[in-house]
Design a protein around this motif. Structure first.
Motif, PDB file in Angstrom:
ATOM      1  N   SER A   1       0.720  -1.477  -0.162  1.00 57.43           N
ATOM      2  CA  SER A   1      -0.133   0.263   0.111  1.00 57.43           C
ATOM      3  C   SER A   1       0.985   1.095   0.157  1.00 57.43           C
ATOM      4  CB  SER A   1      -1.090  -0.017   0.517  1.00 57.43           C
ATOM      5  OG  SER A   1      -0.033   0.215   2.214  1.00 57.43           O
ATOM      6  N   VAL A   2       0.471   2.392  -0.571  1.00 59.56           N
ATOM      7  CA  VAL A   2       1.406   4.059  -0.137  1.00 59.56           C
ATOM      8  C   VAL A   2      -0.332   4.815  -0.001  1.00 59.56           C
ATOM      9  CG1 VAL A   2       0.361   3.368  -2.970  1.00 59.56           C
ATOM     10  CG2 VAL A   2       2.758   5.099  -2.114  1.00 59.56           C
ATOM     11  N   THR A   3       0.550   5.774   1.007  1.00 60.91           N
ATOM     12  CA  THR A   3       0.002   6.835   1.196  1.00 60.91           C
ATOM     13  C   THR A   3       0.053   8.282   0.247  1.00 60.91           C
ATOM     14  OG1 THR A   3       0.379   5.984   3.560  1.00 60.91           O
ATOM     15  CG2 THR A   3      -1.184   8.437   2.739  1.00 60.91           C
ATOM     16  N   TYR A   4      -1.022   8.996  -0.149  1.00 62.37           N
ATOM     17  CA  TYR A   4      -0.753  10.052  -0.469  1.00 62.37           C
ATOM     18  C   TYR A   4      -2.141  11.144  -0.357  1.00 62.37           C
ATOM     19  CZ  TYR A   4      -0.450  13.211  -4.951  1.00 62.37           C
ATOM     20  OH  TYR A   4      -0.377  14.358  -5.814  1.00 62.37           O
ATOM     21  N   ASN A   5      -2.014  11.645  -0.272  1.00 58.82           N
ATOM     22  CA  ASN A   5      -3.302  12.641   0.357  1.00 58.82           C
ATOM     23  C   ASN A   5      -3.891  12.856   1.470  1.00 58.82           C
ATOM     24  OD1 ASN A   5      -2.515  15.155  -1.546  1.00 58.82           O
ATOM     25  ND2 ASN A   5      -3.593  14.152  -3.321  1.00 58.82           N
TER      26      ASN A   5
END
Length: 106
Positions: A65-69
């Motif tokens: 997973s990746v977090t953006y905004n």
């Protein structure tokens, strides 16, 4: 008296502008830790695919997973041509969350 075709063209033009605007708000590209992503689901469950960016090289580790905004996205796909031109790539480790690999991804 103006011909009806003028009004039809105005309606078609307005519809095209609206559709282009909707399409551009759905596609979202961003990079995290040197890996480029495209949002494939902007509603829950939030999902992204790895896309081509700068030429990848060395050992690449794709996260689950990746977090953006402030939104956490699950990485579920490797997109079309994502690593195709990456001649300096030595290995790729991908998580089980990746369930789709696009044509010519490697």
């Amino acid at each position: 008296m103006k011909p009806k075709i003028t009004n039809q063209w105005r309606s078609i033009t307005a519809l095209l502008i609206l559709l282009i605007g909707i399409n551009s708000t759905n596609a979202q590209d961003f990079s995290v830790d040197g890996i480029s992503y495209n949002v494939t689901s902007a509603t829950e469950p939030y999902e992204v695919e790895v896309t081509s960016g700068d030429e990848y090289s060395g050992d690449v580790i794709i996260p689950e997973s990746v977090t953006y905004n402030d939104i956490e996205y699950s990485v579920t796909a490797i997109g079309y041509h994502a690593f195709f031109e990456s001649s300096g790539l030595t290995s790729i480790k991908m998580p089980n969350s990746v369930t789709s690999i696009g044509e010519r991804a490697f």
